[in-house]
Design an enzyme around this catalytic site. Structure first.
Site, PDB file in Angstrom:
ATOM      1  N   ASP A  20       8.664  -9.267   2.401  1.00 35.76           N
ATOM      2  CA  ASP A  20       7.342  -9.597   2.926  1.00 35.76           C
ATOM      3  C   ASP A  20       7.155  -9.011   4.326  1.00 35.76           C
ATOM      4  O   ASP A  20       8.099  -8.985   5.121  1.00 35.76           O
ATOM      5  CB  ASP A  20       7.184 -11.121   2.970  1.00 35.76           C
ATOM      6  CG  ASP A  20       5.734 -11.555   3.122  1.00 35.76           C
ATOM      7  OD1 ASP A  20       4.827 -10.700   2.991  1.00 35.76           O
ATOM      8  OD2 ASP A  20       5.501 -12.745   3.378  1.00 35.76           O
ATOM      9  N   HIS A  37       4.216   0.043   3.482  1.00 30.80           N
ATOM     10  CA  HIS A  37       4.888   0.070   2.179  1.00 30.80           C
ATOM     11  C   HIS A  37       5.872   1.238   2.091  1.00 30.80           C
ATOM     12  O   HIS A  37       6.961   1.101   1.505  1.00 30.80           O
ATOM     13  CB  HIS A  37       3.854   0.159   1.062  1.00 30.80           C
ATOM     14  CG  HIS A  37       2.985  -1.065   0.946  1.00 30.80           C
ATOM     15  ND1 HIS A  37       3.502  -2.342   0.823  1.00 30.80           N
ATOM     16  CD2 HIS A  37       1.635  -1.209   0.946  1.00 30.80           C
ATOM     17  CE1 HIS A  37       2.516  -3.215   0.742  1.00 30.80           C
ATOM     18  NE2 HIS A  37       1.368  -2.553   0.818  1.00 30.80           N
ATOM     19  N   LEU A 131      26.853  -1.375  -8.296  1.00 29.09           N
ATOM     20  CA  LEU A 131      25.859  -2.381  -7.944  1.00 29.09           C
ATOM     21  C   LEU A 131      24.734  -2.308  -8.953  1.00 29.09           C
ATOM     22  O   LEU A 131      24.363  -1.214  -9.401  1.00 29.09           O
ATOM     23  CB  LEU A 131      25.312  -2.144  -6.531  1.00 29.09           C
ATOM     24  CG  LEU A 131      24.229  -3.104  -6.009  1.00 29.09           C
ATOM     25  CD1 LEU A 131      24.402  -3.327  -4.518  1.00 29.09           C
ATOM     26  CD2 LEU A 131      22.823  -2.560  -6.264  1.00 29.09           C
TER      27      LEU A 131
END
Length: 253
Positions: A20, A37, A131
């Site tokens: 956020d 973004h 991962l």
């Protein structure tokens, strides 16, 4: 290398993140929201690298929620274009670094080209084990539970499961991420303290960490601060603190 006190069992196996603050980061710099973004996407790359370096096997990032379609159409279009670009650019890099990419969420509303790029990226990286990066795109926790319940009830309708035997476990096995451990740690950046319809079922016993840092400013040091906080918490899973200290690891439903 991990810090001295960030070693198993203090290290989480699975971190979930609500990223956020991209728009506010751009606003404070008098930049268009898309600039936030784009910077946020760079931080994703840094977060993946940090988690891989620290030996954390699972990372789930909330990229686009089912509610984000309510944003201005131009911002949604820019976000989808950015997602498309990242799939094209980053899939090969993830593969070279041993990262498996898995996209969770309702793909029915996504552009067919994006769906094809997702399939290609997931296929390319499917055998990687360093991962697992889960990106939640058009995802909502309520949607996840509803689709899992539908799948479970289909077994009842087909006669494969008696209604009286139906349990929470039958829903859990159909949830997104059912094949990996539930998150140990949820990080939310940007100063807000809510989970915004993210992994509602899976976060039942997750430790929460809220940071005032905006996502584009979140770095390795901020991640390690969250990990230090996690390392000093006592996770009881319904038991008493004394039971935990005595080593009683039994967990009842």
């Amino acid at each position: 290398m991990p810090s001295a006190d960030l070693t198993p069992p203090a290290m989480p196996r699975h971190i979930a993140v609500i990223m956020d603050g991209n728009g506010r980061w751009a606003y404070r710099r008098h930049l268009p929201r898309v600039a936030g973004h784009r910077r946020g996407a760079e931080v994703v790359r840094e977060m993946v690298q940090s988690c891989a370096d620290l030996g954390i096997p699972y990372l789930t990032l909330f990229a686009f929620s089912t509610e984000n379609w309510r944003r201005p159409a131009i911002e949604v279009r820019l976000l989808m274009n950015l997602f498309r670009l990242l799939l094209r650019r980053e899939a090969r890099k993830l593969h070279e670094n041993g990262v498996r990419l898995h996209i969770i969420g309702d793909r029915s509303a996504l552009d067919p080209e994006i769906c094809q790029l997702i399939d290609e990226a997931e296929t390319l990286t499917c055998n990687n084990q360093r991962l697992q990066l889960n990106l939640a795109v058009n995802y909502g926790g309520r949607w996840d539970i509803a689709q899992a319940a539908r799948a479970a009830m289909a077994a009842v309708q087909a006669g494969d499961l008696a209604l009286e035997d139906f349990s929470a476990a039958h829903i859990a096995r159909h949830l997104c991420l059912a094949d990996i451990p539930e998150p140990d740690l949820l990080i939310r950046t940007g100063g807000e303290e809510r989970i915004s319809n993210f992994l509602l079922w899976q976060l039942a016993y997750t430790e929460f960490y809220f940071s005032d840092t905006l996502w584009p400013d979140f770095n390795r040091a901020a991640l390690e601060h969250a990990l230090h906080s996690f390392a000093h918490r006592q996770r009881r899973f319904g038991r008493t603190g004394d039971q935990v200290l005595e080593g009683d690891c039994s967990v009842s439903d």
